[in-house]
Scaffold this motif. Structure first.
Motif, PDB file in Angstrom:
ATOM      1  N   ALA A  76      44.949  96.534  90.770  1.00  0.00           N
ATOM      2  CA  ALA A  76      46.261  96.617  91.425  1.00  0.00           C
ATOM      3  C   ALA A  76      47.176  95.480  90.977  1.00  0.00           C
ATOM      4  CB  ALA A  76      46.084  96.581  92.943  1.00  0.00           C
ATOM      5  N   ASP A  77      46.630  94.267  90.882  1.00  0.00           N
ATOM      6  CA  ASP A  77      47.440  93.136  90.432  1.00  0.00           C
ATOM      7  C   ASP A  77      47.843  93.293  88.967  1.00  0.00           C
ATOM      8  OD1 ASP A  77      47.640  91.716  92.792  1.00  0.00           O
ATOM      9  OD2 ASP A  77      45.816  90.560  92.442  1.00  0.00           O
ATOM     10  N   LEU A  78      46.913  93.753  88.138  1.00  0.00           N
ATOM     11  CA  LEU A  78      47.241  93.958  86.723  1.00  0.00           C
ATOM     12  C   LEU A  78      48.315  95.035  86.569  1.00  0.00           C
ATOM     13  CD1 LEU A  78      43.699  93.731  85.096  1.00  0.00           C
ATOM     14  CD2 LEU A  78      45.572  92.107  84.846  1.00  0.00           C
ATOM     15  N   ASN A  79      48.235  96.089  87.356  1.00  0.00           N
ATOM     16  CA  ASN A  79      49.265  97.135  87.298  1.00  0.00           C
ATOM     17  C   ASN A  79      50.607  96.595  87.758  1.00  0.00           C
ATOM     18  OD1 ASN A  79      47.521  99.108  86.355  1.00  0.00           O
ATOM     19  ND2 ASN A  79      46.994  99.851  88.398  1.00  0.00           N
ATOM     20  N   ARG A  80      50.582  95.762  88.796  1.00  0.00           N
ATOM     21  CA  ARG A  80      51.828  95.162  89.284  1.00  0.00           C
ATOM     22  C   ARG A  80      52.467  94.288  88.217  1.00  0.00           C
ATOM     23  NH1 ARG A  80      52.047  90.463  93.903  1.00  0.00           N
ATOM     24  NH2 ARG A  80      54.289  90.009  93.773  1.00  0.00           N
ATOM     25  N   LEU A  81      51.646  93.474  87.541  1.00  0.00           N
ATOM     26  CA  LEU A  81      52.163  92.622  86.478  1.00  0.00           C
ATOM     27  C   LEU A  81      52.699  93.457  85.311  1.00  0.00           C
ATOM     28  CD1 LEU A  81      49.335  89.933  86.482  1.00  0.00           C
ATOM     29  CD2 LEU A  81      51.723  89.567  87.164  1.00  0.00           C
ATOM     30  N   THR A  82      51.990  94.507  84.965  1.00  0.00           N
ATOM     31  CA  THR A  82      52.442  95.375  83.871  1.00  0.00           C
ATOM     32  C   THR A  82      53.766  96.037  84.216  1.00  0.00           C
ATOM     33  OG1 THR A  82      50.133  95.802  83.262  1.00  0.00           O
ATOM     34  CG2 THR A  82      51.780  97.312  82.385  1.00  0.00           C
ATOM     35  N   ASP A  83      53.922  96.433  85.483  1.00  0.00           N
ATOM     36  CA  ASP A  83      55.178  97.060  85.913  1.00  0.00           C
ATOM     37  C   ASP A  83      56.358  96.100  85.819  1.00  0.00           C
ATOM     38  OD1 ASP A  83      53.914  99.452  86.401  1.00  0.00           O
ATOM     39  OD2 ASP A  83      53.673  99.108  88.560  1.00  0.00           O
ATOM     40  N   GLU A  84      56.092  94.796  85.831  1.00  0.00           N
ATOM     41  CA  GLU A  84      57.159  93.806  85.689  1.00  0.00           C
ATOM     42  C   GLU A  84      57.638  93.676  84.243  1.00  0.00           C
ATOM     43  OE1 GLU A  84      58.879  91.815  87.865  1.00  0.00           O
ATOM     44  OE2 GLU A  84      57.984  93.043  89.435  1.00  0.00           O
ATOM     45  N   CYS A  85      56.858  94.199  83.313  1.00  0.00           N
ATOM     46  CA  CYS A  85      57.207  94.083  81.893  1.00  0.00           C
ATOM     47  C   CYS A  85      58.177  95.195  81.498  1.00  0.00           C
ATOM     48  CB  CYS A  85      55.942  94.174  81.030  1.00  0.00           C
ATOM     49  SG  CYS A  85      54.718  92.897  81.401  1.00  0.00           S
ATOM     50  N   PRO A  86      59.079  94.926  80.554  1.00  0.00           N
ATOM     51  CA  PRO A  86      60.045  95.939  80.141  1.00  0.00           C
ATOM     52  C   PRO A  86      59.368  97.147  79.498  1.00  0.00           C
ATOM     53  CG  PRO A  86      60.687  93.760  79.352  1.00  0.00           C
ATOM     54  CD  PRO A  86      59.286  93.640  79.862  1.00  0.00           C
ATOM     55  N   ASP A  87      59.978  98.312  79.700  1.00  0.00           N
ATOM     56  CA  ASP A  87      59.506  99.510  79.010  1.00  0.00           C
ATOM     57  C   ASP A  87      59.766  99.373  77.520  1.00  0.00           C
ATOM     58  OD1 ASP A  87      58.709 100.727  81.344  1.00  0.00           O
ATOM     59  OD2 ASP A  87      60.659 101.680  81.690  1.00  0.00           O
ATOM     60  N   GLU A  88      58.842  99.895  76.722  1.00  0.00           N
ATOM     61  CA  GLU A  88      59.022  99.875  75.277  1.00  0.00           C
ATOM     62  C   GLU A  88      59.619 101.194  74.815  1.00  0.00           C
ATOM     63  OE1 GLU A  88      55.602  98.506  73.166  1.00  0.00           O
ATOM     64  OE2 GLU A  88      55.085  97.055  74.702  1.00  0.00           O
ATOM     65  N   SER A  89      60.185 101.194  73.605  1.00  0.00           N
ATOM     66  CA  SER A  89      60.880 102.389  73.117  1.00  0.00           C
ATOM     67  C   SER A  89      59.924 103.541  72.855  1.00  0.00           C
ATOM     68  CB  SER A  89      61.663 102.052  71.837  1.00  0.00           C
ATOM     69  OG  SER A  89      60.780 101.559  70.834  1.00  0.00           O
ATOM     70  N   LEU A  90      58.684 103.225  72.466  1.00  0.00           N
ATOM     71  CA  LEU A  90      57.679 104.258  72.214  1.00  0.00           C
ATOM     72  C   LEU A  90      56.481 104.033  73.125  1.00  0.00           C
ATOM     73  CD1 LEU A  90      57.606 104.418  68.303  1.00  0.00           C
ATOM     74  CD2 LEU A  90      58.505 106.169  69.856  1.00  0.00           C
ATOM     75  N   PRO A  91      55.758 105.100  73.488  1.00  0.00           N
ATOM     76  CA  PRO A  91      54.507 104.910  74.226  1.00  0.00           C
ATOM     77  C   PRO A  91      53.535 104.069  73.404  1.00  0.00           C
ATOM     78  CG  PRO A  91      55.164 107.238  74.189  1.00  0.00           C
ATOM     79  CD  PRO A  91      56.045 106.518  73.227  1.00  0.00           C
ATOM     80  N   GLN A  92      52.660 103.344  74.084  1.00  0.00           N
ATOM     81  CA  GLN A  92      51.666 102.539  73.380  1.00  0.00           C
ATOM     82  C   GLN A  92      50.521 103.388  72.843  1.00  0.00           C
ATOM     83  OE1 GLN A  92      50.443  99.547  76.183  1.00  0.00           O
ATOM     84  NE2 GLN A  92      52.351  98.382  76.023  1.00  0.00           N
ATOM     85  N   ALA A  93      50.244 104.499  73.515  1.00  0.00           N
ATOM     86  CA  ALA A  93      49.073 105.300  73.177  1.00  0.00           C
ATOM     87  C   ALA A  93      49.450 106.549  72.382  1.00  0.00           C
ATOM     88  CB  ALA A  93      48.338 105.713  74.453  1.00  0.00           C
ATOM     89  N   LEU A  94      48.443 107.147  71.777  1.00  0.00           N
ATOM     90  CA  LEU A  94      48.597 108.436  71.109  1.00  0.00           C
ATOM     91  C   LEU A  94      49.045 109.502  72.099  1.00  0.00           C
ATOM     92  CD1 LEU A  94      45.173 108.393  69.218  1.00  0.00           C
ATOM     93  CD2 LEU A  94      47.397 108.270  68.085  1.00  0.00           C
ATOM     94  N   ASP A  95      49.589 110.599  71.590  1.00  0.00           N
ATOM     95  CA  ASP A  95      49.779 111.785  72.421  1.00  0.00           C
ATOM     96  C   ASP A  95      48.799 112.865  71.944  1.00  0.00           C
ATOM     97  OD1 ASP A  95      51.004 113.303  70.249  1.00  0.00           O
ATOM     98  OD2 ASP A  95      52.870 112.239  70.663  1.00  0.00           O
ATOM     99  N   TRP A  96      48.677 113.935  72.715  1.00  0.00           N
ATOM    100  CA  TRP A  96      47.660 114.946  72.391  1.00  0.00           C
ATOM    101  C   TRP A  96      47.974 115.689  71.103  1.00  0.00           C
ATOM    102  CZ3 TRP A  96      43.087 114.465  74.188  1.00  0.00           C
ATOM    103  CH2 TRP A  96      42.871 113.890  75.449  1.00  0.00           C
TER     104      TRP A  96
END
Length: 333
Positions: free
Chosen positions: A193-213
């Protein structure tokens, strides 16, 4: 340090090219563990990226070296070898998490040199904009997204009791990157929960970090890449109760069966963490094999639910003789 590395590289070269080394590796299999292939070698060289990242030039250098000294085979060719024998040791590449750059930067080079690979997906991230906390927090603290975003995240870190070291901003680039690496390691003990909260504080990036299907199916269709599960949410399995562990394993298994034509019968533990209870659950979900992060050479006698791998960093990819030194040490255990 330079002399020590030179000795390791020389010893590794001698080992691979000696009768002793060839005999010890005969019939054995080497499983390599990678994560990301960035677009820039310079970016991959900083300590906080070096551990999980390689650059394209270093990755290509590694592939050329591997092709020279090994039979580059699929993971299942090592785990379930056929009747065809070879005088050369076998080696295979595995990638953890399912980063988008596996398709953008790694795959063109795998295709160029016809080297097969296995990618283990944290399936909740695939086809979504969900982010890996290590990348988002690390790059925000490094300043990649601007000073305002960095200061907001630093305030949030104070609120969860993990302030950034006071002298961090006074260090030179190399030492600041190394300090960031150690700081990110320390955050692994925070709750999801804390890691997700910290990640939510970070700016969105222009592309997803992960692959798509769609990318997963394209890579699988090449015949060079197969996919397996690396958790659903990348939760550390040893920290889950039995119900949540079952849900995590089932969700990742079902996603792979829905998204791939031939998912691997191999599980890959997030962070490598496993114990007897986790291994029992993995076996109950019809996985005869699973990958850990312990170092060693596979000879068919290892615990099939905790298979060893050798991690590959930017430094190792640039100097593959360091890998042969580690094989020498691994062959003695």
């Amino acid at each position: 340090m330079a002399i020590k590395q030179l000795l390791k590289r020389t010893s590794g070269w001698l080992y691979l090219n000696s009768p002793v080394g060839r005999n010890q590796l005969q019939g054995a299999g080497v499983i390599l563990m990678l994560h990301r292939v960035l677009a820039s070698d310079h970016a991959a060289e900083l300590p906080h990226r070096n551990e999980l990242c390689v650059g394209p030039k270093a990755f290509e250098h590694l592939l050329v070296w591997l092709k020279k000294h090994f039979d580059c085979v699929s993971l299942m060719d090592i785990l379930q070898p056929g009747t065809v024998r070879s005088d050369r040791p076998k080696i295979t590449l595995t990638f953890d998490d399912g980063w988008r750059d596996n398709a953008l930067n790694a795959f063109p080079l795998l295709q160029k040199y016809q080297v097969p690979a296995s990618i283990f997906l944290s399936t909740d991230f695939i086809g979504s904009r969900q982010r890996f906390w290590w990348e988002s927090i690390g790059e925000t603290l490094w300043g990649s997204h601007g000073e305002r975003a960095r200061m907001q995240l630093i305030d949030c870190l104070r609120q969860v009791g993990r302030p950034l070291p006071v002298a961090f901003d006074e260090l030179d680039v190399e030492r600041r990157s190394l300090a960031l690496l150690h700081f990110l390691h320390s955050l692994k003990t925070l709750s999801p929960a804390d890691l997700n909260r910290l990640t939510d504080e970070c700016p969105d990036e222009s592309l997803p970090q992960a692959l798509d299907w769609q990318q997963v199916r394209m890579l699988e269709g090449s015949g060079l890449v197969r996919f397996g599960p690396h958790g659903a949410s990348h939760a550390i399995l040893t920290g889950l109760d039995d119900q949540r562990l079952h849900e995590e394993l089932s969700r990742s298994r079902d996603a792979l069966h829905n998204g791939c034509n031939r998912p691997l019968p191999v599980y890959c533990y997030p962070n490598g963490d496993n114990d007897a209870r986790v291994r029992e659950h993995v076996a109950d979900h019809d996985y005869p094999f699973a990958l850990g992060t312990g170092t060693g050479i596979y000879r068919g006698t290892d615990d099939p639910l905790n298979l060893p791998r050798f991690g590959v960093s930017q430094r190792v990819a640039r100097n593959p003789q360091l890998l042969s030194w580690r094989l020498f040490r691994g062959a003695r255990t």
